[in-house]
Each structure stands twice: as structure tokens, then as C-alpha cells.
Design an enzyme around this catalytic site. Structure first.
Site, PDB file in Angstrom:
ATOM      1  N   CYS A  71      38.553  42.016  46.760  1.00 48.34           N
ATOM      2  CA  CYS A  71      38.711  42.173  45.312  1.00 48.34           C
ATOM      3  C   CYS A  71      37.794  43.239  44.720  1.00 48.34           C
ATOM      4  O   CYS A  71      38.243  44.156  44.018  1.00 48.34           O
ATOM      5  CB  CYS A  71      38.513  40.834  44.601  1.00 48.34           C
ATOM      6  SG  CYS A  71      36.840  40.142  44.726  1.00 48.34           S
TER       7      CYS A  71
ATOM      8  N   HIS B 236      35.249  36.609  41.895  1.00 53.54           N
ATOM      9  CA  HIS B 236      36.510  37.349  41.932  1.00 53.54           C
ATOM     10  C   HIS B 236      36.612  38.297  40.742  1.00 53.54           C
ATOM     11  O   HIS B 236      36.257  37.947  39.614  1.00 53.54           O
ATOM     12  CB  HIS B 236      37.706  36.393  41.928  1.00 53.54           C
ATOM     13  CG  HIS B 236      39.007  37.101  42.162  1.00 53.54           C
ATOM     14  ND1 HIS B 236      39.306  37.720  43.358  1.00 53.54           N
ATOM     15  CD2 HIS B 236      40.063  37.333  41.341  1.00 53.54           C
ATOM     16  CE1 HIS B 236      40.511  38.280  43.270  1.00 53.54           C
ATOM     17  NE2 HIS B 236      40.979  38.057  42.057  1.00 53.54           N
TER      18      HIS B 236
ATOM     19  N   HIS C 204      45.016  43.047  41.182  1.00 56.92           N
ATOM     20  CA  HIS C 204      43.866  42.670  42.011  1.00 56.92           C
ATOM     21  C   HIS C 204      44.253  42.479  43.467  1.00 56.92           C
ATOM     22  O   HIS C 204      45.431  42.501  43.840  1.00 56.92           O
ATOM     23  CB  HIS C 204      43.233  41.379  41.468  1.00 56.92           C
ATOM     24  CG  HIS C 204      44.106  40.163  41.617  1.00 56.92           C
ATOM     25  ND1 HIS C 204      43.606  38.885  41.786  1.00 56.92           N
ATOM     26  CD2 HIS C 204      45.468  40.011  41.630  1.00 56.92           C
ATOM     27  CE1 HIS C 204      44.586  38.013  41.882  1.00 56.92           C
ATOM     28  NE2 HIS C 204      45.730  38.662  41.792  1.00 56.92           N
TER      29      HIS C 204
END
Length: 244
Positions: free
Chosen positions: A158, A206, A218
Site C-alpha cells: 500500500c 493502510h 490502493h
């Protein structure tokens, strides 16, 4: 020099000159001694300067070693944390029935297929120049597989995706999601613009790029690819956004 001083008996130089049988020879010797003394003083100054430099370098090296030790400890803790989370996830996966596993795999395949399809991004406020450039770079990687620790160009995690995307826009940001959360201007959900960083979960593990209309671009997790997804289906709460 010590011998000469001993022999002279510490007599005042002017008296020595007065008593000398050869005043010119005495003055020549005195001049030579002065020159030698000056050279010794200069040599001592150089040695002292070198000693100070070495002491400073030693102190800097000690500080760097401490930083390296702290970094190694932090990385070790992060590794244990990740391994613990993976073990928990595997334990949870092992409790699923074959039917539940099949349903989960099918859902994952549908999400990956939809990643290459057009997403309605609505009419959210347009991004700034560099945020737009970063977002465009990330869009070019839709469908690229997630790999933990990867920073591109053939796979990403990420924060690897977000740091790579902003690098393509000429902006250097930290590597990890936790570090990225501490830069720029913090935003609420209503303030988000396309290309802003968006962070999820209480520990901020994240991060993605805001895509507009409540969507995020993402790299989700192992087994997935870079894709669009609703901010409401990430699996953890939205915490805040950051404008770089």
C-alpha cells in the site's frame, strides 16, 4: 633543547648574550631555537586539531551506531507484529469451511476484475498539480499485484504504491504508511481532493490515494491487485487524509 637549557642554567638570555664569547653565534643559535620552538607549537596545534576531529568522528559514529541499533530493534518489532497478524489471519482462514473459502475466493476475483473497469469518480474537487500527477501515475498501475514490502514497478504494497506515485510527480514522501501520516496537511473526509493520501485502521497501517466520490485507489493486501475500492469496504475505519 633540554640539554642546552640545562647547560645554560636558566640564565636570562640578555645576560647570556652579554657573557657570550661570540655574540653573533649566540644570536644565530637563539634564532634557530626560536624557529624550532615555533615549528613545535605549530605541530602541536595540528595534532590537537586532529585529536578534536577524531573525537568528533568517534562521537558521530557512536550516535550512528545507536540509531542503527534502534532501527534494527524497531524493524524486529514490526516483523514480529506482521508475523503475528499473518498468523491470526491464517488461523481465521483455517476456521472457514470449504464453501466459505470458495465464496471468499470468488469475491476476491470479482474485485480484481472490476479493478480494470471504469469507476464513477463523481465530481469531487480536482487535485492539485502534483497530487494529480501522482494519482495518474498510480492509475497506470491498476491491475499490478500486491506484494508486501514491494515498491514497484512490477508489484507494490500500500505505501509502496503511494510513495512510488508521488515520486513520479517529483515529490519525495516517507516509505511507510505510519511515516506518511505525519507529513503535509491533515484532512477530514469532506475536505479530500483527488490524489490526497487517505489512511485507514487505528494503527494507520493502510494508505491509499483518494480517487473521488468516496473511492480510493490502493494496493489492498496479499492476493489482490492495485484497484479502486469504496472507502467504506476497506475493512477498517477511515482515520484522516493528508495533502502533500
Amino acid at each position: 633543547l633540554a640539554t642546552a637549557q640545562y647547560r645554560s642554567g636558566g640564565i636570562d638570555p640578555s645576560v647570556q648574550l652579554f657573557l657570550s664569547a661570540d655574540p653573533d653565534d649566540y644570536l644565530d643559535k637563539a634564532s634557530t631555537l626560536d624557529q624550532l620552538s615555533a615549528q613545535q607549537v605549530e605541530a602541536l596545534k595540528k595534532i590537537q586539531d586532529k585529536q578534536r576531529q577524531l573525537a568528533q568522528q568517534r562521537a558521530e559514529a557512536t550516535d550512528k551506531l545507536k540509531d542503527l541499533a534502534a532501527t534494527r530493534t524497531e524493524l524486529g518489532n514490526k516483523k514480529k507484529e506482521v508475523q503475528s497478524k499473518l498468523a491470526e489471519a491464517q488461523k481465521l482462514l483455517n476456521t472457514l469451511t470449504a464453501k466459505e473459502k470458495a465464496a471468499l475466493a470468488a469475491e476476491q476475483q470479482r474485485a480484481n476484475r472490476s479493478s480494470s473497469e471504469r469507476v464513477d469518480l463523481g465530481n469531487d474537487t480536482s487535485a492539485s498539480g502534483r497530487a494529480s500527477a501522482a494519482f495518474s501515475a498510480a492509475q497506470s498501475k491498476i491491475g499490478t499485484p500486491y506484494v508486501y514490502g514491494a515498491t514497484g514497478p512490477s508489484s507494490y504494497d500500500c505505501s509502496g504504491l503511494t510513495s512510488w506515485a508521488y515520486a513520479q510527480a517529483g515529490v519525495s514522501i516517507p516509505r511507510t504508511s505510519e511515516a506518511q501520516s505525519g507529513i503535509g496537511t491533515r484532512l477530514t473526509r469532506s475536505q479530500l481532493q483527488v490524489g490526497d493520501l487517505v489512511f485507514f485502521f487505528n494503527d494507520l497501517h493502510h494508505v491509499g490515494l483518494y480517487a473521488g466520490n468516496g473511492q480510493v485507489l490502493h494496493a489492498p493486501r496479499t492476493g489482490t491487485v492495485v484497484r479502486y475500492e469504496s472507502m467504506d469496504t476497506i475493512g477498517g475505519p477511515f482515520m484522516f487524509g493528508v495533502r502533500v
